[in-house]
Design a protein around this motif. Structure first.
Motif, PDB file in Angstrom:
ATOM      1  N   ALA A   1       3.735  -4.378 -10.696  1.00  0.00           N
ATOM      2  CA  ALA A   1       2.673  -3.706  -9.950  1.00  0.00           C
ATOM      3  C   ALA A   1       2.773  -4.014  -8.457  1.00  0.00           C
ATOM      4  CB  ALA A   1       1.313  -4.133 -10.503  1.00  0.00           C
ATOM      5  N   LEU A   2       3.096  -5.241  -8.122  1.00  0.00           N
ATOM      6  CA  LEU A   2       3.231  -5.611  -6.709  1.00  0.00           C
ATOM      7  C   LEU A   2       4.411  -4.892  -6.073  1.00  0.00           C
ATOM      8  CD1 LEU A   2       2.479  -9.441  -6.897  1.00  0.00           C
ATOM      9  CD2 LEU A   2       1.110  -7.720  -5.705  1.00  0.00           C
ATOM     10  N   ARG A   3       5.493  -4.720  -6.840  1.00  0.00           N
ATOM     11  CA  ARG A   3       6.643  -4.000  -6.300  1.00  0.00           C
ATOM     12  C   ARG A   3       6.266  -2.551  -6.021  1.00  0.00           C
ATOM     13  NH1 ARG A   3       9.653  -4.743 -10.200  1.00  0.00           N
ATOM     14  NH2 ARG A   3      10.509  -6.761  -9.603  1.00  0.00           N
ATOM     15  N   SER A   4       5.481  -1.947  -6.894  1.00  0.00           N
ATOM     16  CA  SER A   4       5.032  -0.575  -6.664  1.00  0.00           C
ATOM     17  C   SER A   4       4.128  -0.505  -5.440  1.00  0.00           C
ATOM     18  CB  SER A   4       4.286  -0.053  -7.902  1.00  0.00           C
ATOM     19  OG  SER A   4       5.135  -0.060  -9.031  1.00  0.00           O
ATOM     20  N   LEU A   5       3.272  -1.509  -5.288  1.00  0.00           N
ATOM     21  CA  LEU A   5       2.388  -1.538  -4.124  1.00  0.00           C
ATOM     22  C   LEU A   5       3.190  -1.686  -2.833  1.00  0.00           C
ATOM     23  CD1 LEU A   5      -0.383  -1.711  -2.770  1.00  0.00           C
ATOM     24  CD2 LEU A   5      -0.418  -4.151  -3.331  1.00  0.00           C
ATOM     25  N   LYS A   6       4.221  -2.494  -2.862  1.00  0.00           N
ATOM     26  CA  LYS A   6       5.085  -2.663  -1.694  1.00  0.00           C
ATOM     27  C   LYS A   6       5.702  -1.336  -1.283  1.00  0.00           C
ATOM     28  CE  LYS A   6       9.234  -3.863  -2.359  1.00  0.00           C
ATOM     29  NZ  LYS A   6      10.473  -4.587  -2.752  1.00  0.00           N
ATOM     30  N   ASN A   7       6.222  -0.605  -2.248  1.00  0.00           N
ATOM     31  CA  ASN A   7       6.848   0.678  -1.938  1.00  0.00           C
ATOM     32  C   ASN A   7       5.845   1.688  -1.401  1.00  0.00           C
ATOM     33  OD1 ASN A   7       9.295  -0.357  -2.859  1.00  0.00           O
ATOM     34  ND2 ASN A   7       8.946   0.357  -4.961  1.00  0.00           N
ATOM     35  N   GLU A   8       4.580   1.559  -1.804  1.00  0.00           N
ATOM     36  CA  GLU A   8       3.575   2.522  -1.377  1.00  0.00           C
ATOM     37  C   GLU A   8       3.066   2.233   0.036  1.00  0.00           C
ATOM     38  OE1 GLU A   8      -0.921   3.948  -2.680  1.00  0.00           O
ATOM     39  OE2 GLU A   8       0.488   3.223  -4.193  1.00  0.00           O
ATOM     40  N   THR A   9       3.043   0.966   0.421  1.00  0.00           N
ATOM     41  CA  THR A   9       2.400   0.611   1.695  1.00  0.00           C
ATOM     42  C   THR A   9       3.366   0.533   2.868  1.00  0.00           C
ATOM     43  OG1 THR A   9       2.645  -1.738   1.136  1.00  0.00           O
ATOM     44  CG2 THR A   9       0.545  -0.673   0.590  1.00  0.00           C
ATOM     45  N   ILE A  10       4.608   0.173   2.622  1.00  0.00           N
ATOM     46  CA  ILE A  10       5.525  -0.009   3.746  1.00  0.00           C
ATOM     47  C   ILE A  10       5.690   1.297   4.516  1.00  0.00           C
ATOM     48  CG2 ILE A  10       7.951  -0.414   4.350  1.00  0.00           C
ATOM     49  CD1 ILE A  10       8.085  -2.560   2.270  1.00  0.00           C
ATOM     50  N   GLY A  11       5.389   1.253   5.804  1.00  0.00           N
ATOM     51  CA  GLY A  11       5.537   2.415   6.662  1.00  0.00           C
ATOM     52  C   GLY A  11       4.350   3.351   6.673  1.00  0.00           C
ATOM     53  N   HIS A  12       3.256   3.013   5.977  1.00  0.00           N
ATOM     54  CA  HIS A  12       2.085   3.892   5.901  1.00  0.00           C
ATOM     55  C   HIS A  12       0.857   3.107   6.339  1.00  0.00           C
ATOM     56  CE1 HIS A  12       4.280   7.073   3.733  1.00  0.00           C
ATOM     57  NE2 HIS A  12       4.879   6.093   3.076  1.00  0.00           N
ATOM     58  N   ASP A  13       0.482   3.246   7.616  1.00  0.00           N
ATOM     59  CA  ASP A  13      -0.631   2.465   8.147  1.00  0.00           C
ATOM     60  C   ASP A  13      -1.957   2.846   7.508  1.00  0.00           C
ATOM     61  OD1 ASP A  13       1.036   1.059   9.756  1.00  0.00           O
ATOM     62  OD2 ASP A  13       0.627   2.195  11.579  1.00  0.00           O
ATOM     63  N   GLN A  14      -2.165   4.127   7.214  1.00  0.00           N
ATOM     64  CA  GLN A  14      -3.428   4.533   6.600  1.00  0.00           C
ATOM     65  C   GLN A  14      -3.569   3.937   5.209  1.00  0.00           C
ATOM     66  OE1 GLN A  14      -3.180   8.839   7.139  1.00  0.00           O
ATOM     67  NE2 GLN A  14      -4.897   8.713   8.571  1.00  0.00           N
ATOM     68  N   ARG A  15      -2.484   3.887   4.471  1.00  0.00           N
ATOM     69  CA  ARG A  15      -2.544   3.271   3.138  1.00  0.00           C
ATOM     70  C   ARG A  15      -2.796   1.772   3.256  1.00  0.00           C
ATOM     71  NH1 ARG A  15       2.668   6.197   0.214  1.00  0.00           N
ATOM     72  NH2 ARG A  15       1.919   8.363   0.432  1.00  0.00           N
ATOM     73  N   LYS A  16      -2.213   1.141   4.266  1.00  0.00           N
ATOM     74  CA  LYS A  16      -2.464  -0.290   4.477  1.00  0.00           C
ATOM     75  C   LYS A  16      -3.946  -0.538   4.722  1.00  0.00           C
ATOM     76  CE  LYS A  16       2.076  -1.134   6.567  1.00  0.00           C
ATOM     77  NZ  LYS A  16       2.803  -1.503   7.804  1.00  0.00           N
ATOM     78  N   GLU A  17      -4.540   0.314   5.561  1.00  0.00           N
ATOM     79  CA  GLU A  17      -5.967   0.153   5.849  1.00  0.00           C
ATOM     80  C   GLU A  17      -6.791   0.306   4.581  1.00  0.00           C
ATOM     81  OE1 GLU A  17      -9.426   2.095   8.726  1.00  0.00           O
ATOM     82  OE2 GLU A  17      -7.428   2.996   8.611  1.00  0.00           O
ATOM     83  N   ALA A  18      -6.454   1.289   3.785  1.00  0.00           N
ATOM     84  CA  ALA A  18      -7.205   1.512   2.548  1.00  0.00           C
ATOM     85  C   ALA A  18      -7.071   0.312   1.611  1.00  0.00           C
ATOM     86  CB  ALA A  18      -6.711   2.788   1.872  1.00  0.00           C
ATOM     87  N   TRP A  19      -5.871  -0.216   1.478  1.00  0.00           N
ATOM     88  CA  TRP A  19      -5.672  -1.334   0.567  1.00  0.00           C
ATOM     89  C   TRP A  19      -6.382  -2.597   1.065  1.00  0.00           C
ATOM     90  CZ3 TRP A  19      -4.193  -1.605  -4.269  1.00  0.00           C
ATOM     91  CH2 TRP A  19      -3.486  -0.519  -4.816  1.00  0.00           C
ATOM     92  N   ILE A  20      -6.469  -2.776   2.381  1.00  0.00           N
ATOM     93  CA  ILE A  20      -7.236  -3.911   2.904  1.00  0.00           C
ATOM     94  C   ILE A  20      -8.690  -3.781   2.466  1.00  0.00           C
ATOM     95  CG2 ILE A  20      -8.195  -4.926   5.020  1.00  0.00           C
ATOM     96  CD1 ILE A  20      -5.423  -5.865   4.643  1.00  0.00           C
ATOM     97  N   ARG A  21      -9.248  -2.571   2.605  1.00  0.00           N
ATOM     98  CA  ARG A  21     -10.653  -2.362   2.249  1.00  0.00           C
ATOM     99  C   ARG A  21     -10.881  -2.458   0.747  1.00  0.00           C
ATOM    100  NH1 ARG A  21     -13.132  -0.763   6.890  1.00  0.00           N
ATOM    101  NH2 ARG A  21     -11.834   0.195   8.499  1.00  0.00           N
ATOM    102  N   TRP A  22      -9.873  -2.151  -0.006  1.00  0.00           N
ATOM    103  CA  TRP A  22      -9.999  -2.290  -1.460  1.00  0.00           C
ATOM    104  C   TRP A  22      -9.871  -3.738  -1.921  1.00  0.00           C
ATOM    105  CZ3 TRP A  22      -6.544   2.540  -1.814  1.00  0.00           C
ATOM    106  CH2 TRP A  22      -7.345   3.682  -1.959  1.00  0.00           C
TER     107      TRP A  22
END
Length: 1000
Positions: free
Chosen positions: A26-47
Motif C-alpha cells: 500500500a505504501l508503494r502505491s501511495l508513493k507512486n501516486e504522490t510523487i510529482g503531484h503537489d495537489q495529491r500531497k496536500e490532500a494526503w496531508i489533510r487525510w
C-alpha cells in the motif's frame, strides 16, 4: 477533475493492513501516486498520512529495541541490506514518501515538524543496525527540508533551527561523523558523504552547532575527505610518506577520491564550521588528514653542512645554507604577481570619528554582523599551511561551485590571519577578478548541475547569488583589496544587479486549486497539527532573489567604508533608493506568496534588512551623501520603524545607522528628537542584549552632544539616575579578576586560577595552552593504523586537541563578555561627557550632581583611576600580587569627563581638587602608553589652572599649589620629550600656567 473529499480506499488499506507485506504494498502505491503531484500531497496531508508514516517508522524502532533486548538481533542479520524484510521495505517506502512530501514546499514543513517523525528518522540513522538502503532516503529528506526552510521574516517565519538542533545534538551527531568517515568505495557511500556535507553547509549557522561539529570529529572527518582529493590530484607534498607515522597523522595516505566525487560540498561544510573562529580554523589545519598530506616543511641542509659534535650531537656549519626555507612546493604552481602597496592610511574622510577625537575606536567598518578578526596578526611565511596555495591553485584550475567554495575557504583563512602577509597581492590580482567575473549575466557553469540544491534553482544562479558574499568578506576592512575591486568595476556591476533584484519575477508555478475555492479534503482529526498545512512560503526563485539582494548589499557596504569617492560612486549609480526600499520589512499580512510582485511594497526578509542597514550605515559616513541623497530618499522613515522591529538583531542594525544620523552635523538629528526616538533608545539601553545596549548608548551620546538642556534631561530621566549610577560604579576589572585572566598577565605565570571548560576539564586560565610535561597514554594520539583498519575513532580529535579547542572557545567567550562590559561603561561615561559640555554645561553638572549624587559621581571617577592588583597563588603556596591595568577605553572616557568638570564653574573645579583620591590617582597616568590618556591628563591641569576671569585668580592659585604639592610638575617634566607633538605642546601650556600662578 478533483479528488473526492472522503478518504480514498488506499488510506483505508494502510490503516487496516493485516500484514507488513500488505502495508509495504500500500505504501508503494501511495508513493507512486504522490510523487510529482503537489495537489495529491496536500490532500494526503489533510487525510492524515503523516501520523500513519510516523507509526510505521516508530513500530520498526520499537520492534528492533525489543529484539535487541531479547538478543534476537545479531550482527550479520542486523546489517543485512540485500535480503530486506517486509518491515524494512515498508519503512523504506515511508521514508521516500516523506521526502516527496517535503518537496511540496514551506507549507508542508509545519505538519512534518509537528508529526515528530524527524527524530524517528535520526534514531534510525544513528542506530547501529540501520540498513544501508535507509541512509540515502533519510539524507535526501533532510536536504529537501533544509532547501525549503523559509527565509526569516518578521512574524510569519521566525528563524527555524529545529532541524539543525536535532542533527547537531550530542545524541545524533555521531552518525554524521560515521557517514563522513567512510571511504569513497561505492556510489552509495559517495552520495551519502556528499549529502551529509551539503546538509552541514545548509544548516550550520549557529556558533553552538559549529563548536559541536568541531569537537565531535566531524571537522576532522571532512579534512580527511579534502586530503583524499589532494591525493587524487597528486598534490601531496614530496616526502609526506615519511611522516605518515608521526603523531597526529593518519598512519598512511588516504585513498584517492574518485573522479565523480564532488569537492564543493566538502569545502562548503568546512568553511561554515570554521568561519568566525580562528581556533576552529587552526583545529582544521592541524587535523590528521591535512597533516598527513601537508606535513610542516622544515628547512633542509646539504649533508656536508651537517657536522657531528664530540658527544654525538649534530650542528650546522657556519656556511650552512638551507636548500629551501620551508616554503611549500605548491607555490611554484602559482603565478607571480606584483607586490601590493603598503597598507594605506585610514584615508581622508569628512566623516568624524564615532566617539571622542583620536580616541580608541573598537568599531570596525563591519557593515553586517561579522565577527571576523581584522588581520591583527597574520601568520608568518613559515607557518602558513600548504592548503592555502592548493586552494589558490584550485581557484585557477577549476570552475563553477568548486572554484567559488575554494575562494570562500581561502577568504576565511585570510580573514582569520592564517595566510602569509603577501597573500594580499595574490588575492588582488587573482581572486578579485574571478569574483567580479562571476557577477556577469553571461557567466555560466559548465554542466550546470543543480542536484546539490534539490533542483530548486540552477547552479549558475546559486553561484551568482553567493559570489557577492565572498567578495564582501574578502575586501572587508582592507583598502588595497577594496581599491582593486572598485577599479575592476565592482560598484557599477553590483549597483546594476541590485536594481535588477527588483524586476518582476516570472514564475511557472501555479497555486493549489480546489473545487469552489474549498479544500479538497477534510481533516479527519482537527486536533492533529500533523494534518494541517502551514503558511505557504515564497517560491524558491523568490527566496533566491532575496538572498541575492542581501549579498549584493553586503558587498556594496564592504567596498565603501573608508573612501568618500566610493560612496559617491554608489550614489551616482542610483542605488540609494533601492537601499532604502531594502529597509522595508515584509508585511505582517498574509500575502499572495504564490505569485509575488517583488516590489518595494512586498518588503524584505530579516537577513536582507540587516544587510540594507549595513549599506545605509556606510553611506551615512559621508557628510555630503547624508545631507543630499539619503535625505532625498527618506532614509529616516524606515529606520524609525526598524528600531521597533521585533527581531533584536534588526533593532541593533537600525540603531547603528541612527548613531550616524544623530551626529551634530546631521540634519536628521532634530528629526530623531522630534520623532520620539529617545524613549526607545533609552529603553533599549536597558536591554539584556549587550550589543543593543552599546549601540543605543552610542546613539544617545551623539544626540546629547550640543543639544539643549531639556533634551539632555530627557535622556537622563529616560535612562534613570539609578541605572546610570549602577553602570558608572561597576568595577571594569572585577569580572576580569573573577575570570582569572588579563591581557597584561604574563602567559607563563603559574597560578591556581582554574575552572572547568566546556569539556568539563579543569584548566589553568593564566597559562591556557601549556600542556603538562608528562601526559598519560590516553591523552596521546592513538597509534596509527593501516588503511584497512581505519575507524571512526580516527576522526575523533584526541583529548589534547579537544581540550585546546574547548578552552579557546571559553576564553573567546570570556574575552568578549569582558569587552562588552567595558564598552557599556565606556559609552555611559562618554554620554556623561557630552551631557556636561557645551552651552549650559554648568547647569547640567548641577543637575547630574542632584539626580545621581555629587559624591557618588566623583567617587566613581576616582575609583576608575585607582590602581588595582590581583592576588595569584603559586603552586608552592606562595602568593604574589600582579598589577591589573584599567582598560584604556575607560581611562580615556573618564579623563574626558574630568576635563569638562575642570572647565566648569570655580566651585566645580574646587570639588575635583578637594577630593581625597581623584587627582592623586590621576598622577599615575601621565606616562600612560596611550597618547590620549597622557593628553587628557595634561588638559585636566590646564583647565584647573586656567583663569577665566579675575574673580577666580585666587582659586586658580590654590589649585596650582595643590597640584604642585602632589607632584604634577615632575609628571609634566617627564612629558617634555614625549613622542607626540600634541602632548608636548599641551605640556608647555600646563607648565606655564602652574609656574605663573605659583611664582606670582
Amino acid at each position: 477533475m478533483t479528488r473526492a473529499s472522503t478518504p480514498p480506499t488506499l488510506l483505508l488499506q494502510l490503516q487496516g493492513a493485516d500484514s507488513l507485506s500488505s502495508q509495504a504494498t500500500a505504501l508503494r502505491s501511495l508513493k507512486n501516486e504522490t510523487i510529482g503531484h503537489d495537489q495529491r500531497k496536500e490532500a494526503w496531508i489533510r487525510w492524515g498520512i503523516l501520523p500513519i508514516l510516523a507509526k510505521v517508522l516508530a513500530s520498526r524502532q520499537s520492534n528492533r529495541k525489543n529484539a535487541e533486548f531479547n538478543g534476537a538481533v545479531k550482527g550479520s542479520e542486523s546489517l543485512s541490506s540485500h535480503n530486506s524484510n517486509p518491515e524494512d521495505e515498508a519503512c523504506l517506502q515511508a521514508m521516500i514518501i516523506l521526502g516527496s512530501l517535503a518537496q511540496g514546499g514551506v507549507a508542508f514543513l509545519s505538519p512534518i515538524f509537528s508529526s515528530n517523525i524527524l527524530p524517528t528518522f535520526l534514531s534510525i540513522l544513528s542506530s547501529q543496525d540501520c540498513p544501508p538502503s535507509f541512509v540515502l532516503p533519510i539524507l535526501r529528506t533532510f536536504n529537501n527540508i533544509a532547501d525549503r526552510l523559509p527565509l526569516q521574516s518578521e512574524q510569519q517565519w521566525p528563524k527555524d533551527t529545529r532541524l539543525a538542533d536535532l542533527l547537531f545534538s550530542e545524541e545524533h551527531i555521531g552518525c554524521l561523523s560515521r557517514i563522513l568517515g567512510q571511504q569513497y568505495g561505492t556510489h552509495q557511500a559517495q552520495a551519502s558523504i556528499e549529502l551529509t556535507a551539503a546538509l552541514i553547509g545548509k544548516l550550520c549557522t549557529e556558533e553552538s552547532h559549529k563548536a559541536v561539529l568541531a569537537d565531535s570529529g566531524v571537522l576532522d572527518a571532512l579534512a580527511v575527505k579534502v586530503s583524499s582529493f589532494i591525493v587524487a590530484q597528486g598534490f601531496v607534498l614530496p616526502g609526506a610518506e615519511a611522516h605518515v607515522q608521526e603523531p597526529g597523522a593518519l598512519g598512511s595516505l588516504p585513498a584517492p577520491a574518485p573522479l565523480s566525487a564532488q569537492l564543493a560540498p566538502i569545502l562548503r561544510a568546512i568553511t561554515v564550521i570554521i568561519e568566525h573562529s580562528k581556533w576552529r580554523a587552526e583545529h582544521f589545519l592541524s587535523s590528521p588528514g591535512i597533516v598527513t598530506v601537508f606535513p610542516k616543511q622544515h628547512p633542509e641542509f646539504s649533508p656536508a653542512d651537517i657536522k657531528k659534535g664530540p658527544w654525538g650531537s649534530t650542528y650546522l656549519s657556519g656556511s650552512a645554507v638551507p636548500r629551501h626555507a620551508g616554503a611549500s612546493p605548491l607555490e611554484h604552481l602559482l603565478p607571480s604577481v606584483p607586490l601590493a602597496q603598503g597598507k594605506t592610511a585610514a584615508g581622508t574622510t569628512n566623516f568624524p570619528p564615532l566617539g571622542q577625537p583620536h580616541g580608541p575606536q573598537r568599531r570596525h567598518s563591519h557593515s553586517f554582523p561579522s565577527p571576523f578578526s581584522i588581520l591583527e596578526s597574520p601568520t608568518t611565511d613559515d607557518d602558513e599551511n600548504s592548503i592555502v596555495p592548493w586552494l589558490l591553485y584550485t581557484i585557477r584550475a577549476e570552475n563553477g561551485m568548486v572554484r567559488l567554495m575554494a575562494a570562500r575557504l581561502v577568504t576565511v583563512l585570510f580573514r582569520l590571519g592564517l595566510t602569509k602577509k603577501h597573500r594580499v597581492s595574490m588575492l588582488c590580482y587573482l581572486l578579485i577578478p574571478i569574483l567580479i567575473r562571476m557577477l556577469d549575466k553571461d557567466y555560466e557553469i559548465p554542466g550546470n548541475d543543480s542536484s546539490q540544491y534539490g533542483g530548486l534553482i540552477s547552479a549558475t544562479d546559486r553561484l551568482r547569488e553567493e559570489a557577492p558574499a565572498v567578495l564582501a568578506t574578502l575586501v572587508l576592512d582592507d583598502q588595497e583589496l577594496q581599491k582593486h575591486a572598485v577599479d575592476g568595476g565592482a560598484i557599477k556591476r553590483l549597483s546594476q544587479l541590485l536594481k535588477e533584484t527588483y524586476n518582476p519575477i516570472q514564475e511557472n508555478a501555479r497555486p493549489m486549486w480546489h473545487v469552489d475555492g474549498k479544500e479538497e479534503a477534510e481533516n479527519p482529526d482537527p486536533e492533529s497539527t500533523g494534518c494541517i498545512l502551514g503558511a505557504p512560503g515564497y517560491s524558491p526563485t523568490h527566496c533566491q532573489v532575496m538572498r541575492y539582494r542581501e549579498n549584493i548589499l553586503k558587498a556594496l557596504a564592504a567596498l565603501v567604508p573608508f573612501k568618500d569617492e566610493y560612496r559617491k560612486a554608489m550614489c551616482e549609480n542610483g542605488v540609494v533608493p533601492y537601499i532604502i526600499d531594502s529597509l522595508k520589512p515584509c508585511s505582517g499580512d498574509a500575502l499572495d506568496t504564490s505569485n509575488p510582485k517583488n516590489t518595494a511594497a512586498d518588503g524584505n526578509p530579516t537577513p536582507t534588512l540587516l544587510a540594507a542597514c549595513g549599506a545605509a550605515r556606510m553611506l551615512t559616513r559621508s557628510v555630503s551623501v547624508l545631507r543630499t541623497s539619503l535625505i532625498d530618499a527618506g532614509v529616516a522613515t524606515p529606520l524609525f520603524a526598524l528600531i521597533r522591529h521585533p527581531d533584536i538583531e534588526v533593532q541593533i542594525a537600525a540603531t547603528s545607522v541612527i548613531c550616524n544620523l544623530a551626529l551634530d552635523f546631521s540634519p536628521m538629528k532634530e528629526a530623531i528628537i522630534s520623532a520620539e526616538i529617545l524613549p526607545i533608545l533609552c529603553e533599549h539601553a536597558h536591554s539584556a542584549n549587550t550589543k543593543l545596549r552599546i549601540e543605543s548608548l552610542w546613539a544617545l551620546k551623539h544626540v546629547a552632544y550640543n543639544s539643549t538642556n531639556d533634551v539632555k534631561m530627557k535622556i537622563i530621566n529616560g535612562l534613570g539616575p539609578a541605572w546610570i549610577q549602577q553602570i558608572i560604579t561597576q568595577d571594569p576589572t572585577s569580572a576580569l579578576a573573577k575570570r582569572g585572566m588579563d591581557d597584561e598577565l604574563e602567559s607563563g605565570t603559574p597560578g591556581a586560577m582554574s575552572r572547568a571548560n566546556s569539556a568539563g576539564e579543569q584548566v589553568n586560565l593564566l597559562n591556557p595552552v601549556e600542556d603538562p610535561p608528562e601526559r598519560d597514554e590516553d591523552m596521546k594520539m592513538a597509534d596509527t593504523l593501516p588503511p584497512s583498519k581505519m575507524s571512526l575513532e580516527m576522526f575523533l580529535p584526541d583529548v589534547t586537541r579537544r581540550r585546546k579547542l574547548a578552552l579557546h572557545g571559553d576564553l573567546d567567550q570570556s574575552t568578549q563578555a569582558r569587552q562588552d562590559d567595558v564598552a557599556v561603561q565606556e559609552q555611559t561615561f562618554d554620554l556623561l561627557r557630552n551631557l556636561v559640555c557645551g552651552p549650559g554645561a554648568s547647569e547640567m553638572i548641577d543637575h547630574l550632581f542632584k539626580e545621581i549624587g555629587q559624591d557618588l559621581i566623583l567617587d566613581a571617577l576616582a575609583d576608575k583611576l585607582r590602581p588595582r592588583t590581583i592576588q595569584l597563588t603559586h603552586r608552592r603556596e606562595s602568593t604574589t600580587h600582579k598589577a591589573l591595568q584599567v582598560p584604556t577605553e575607560i581611562l580615556v572616557a573618564v579623563t574626558f569627563v574630568i576635563i569638562h568638570l575642570a572647565a566648569s564653574l570655580p566651585w566645580h573645579r574646587q570639588l575635583l581638587v578637594s577630593h581625597r583620591d581623584l587627582l592623586r590617582h590621576l598622577m599615575g597616568y601621565f606616562n600612560h602608553a596611550h597618547r590620549d590618556v597622557r593628553t587628557n591628563c595634561v588638559w585636566v591641569v590646564i583647565n584647573l589652572t586656567y583663569e577665566d576671569d579675575s574673580s577666580d585668580r585666587e582659586g586658580c592659585r590654590e589649585r596650582a599649589f595643590k597640584l604642585r604639592t602632589i607632584g604634577v610638575m615632575e609628571r609634566l617634566s617627564s612629558l617634555e620629550d614625549d613622542p607626540d607633538l600634541d602632548v608636548r605642546e599641551r605640556t608647555k601650556t600646563a607648565q606655564h600656567l602652574v609656574n605663573t600662578l605659583t611664582q606670582a
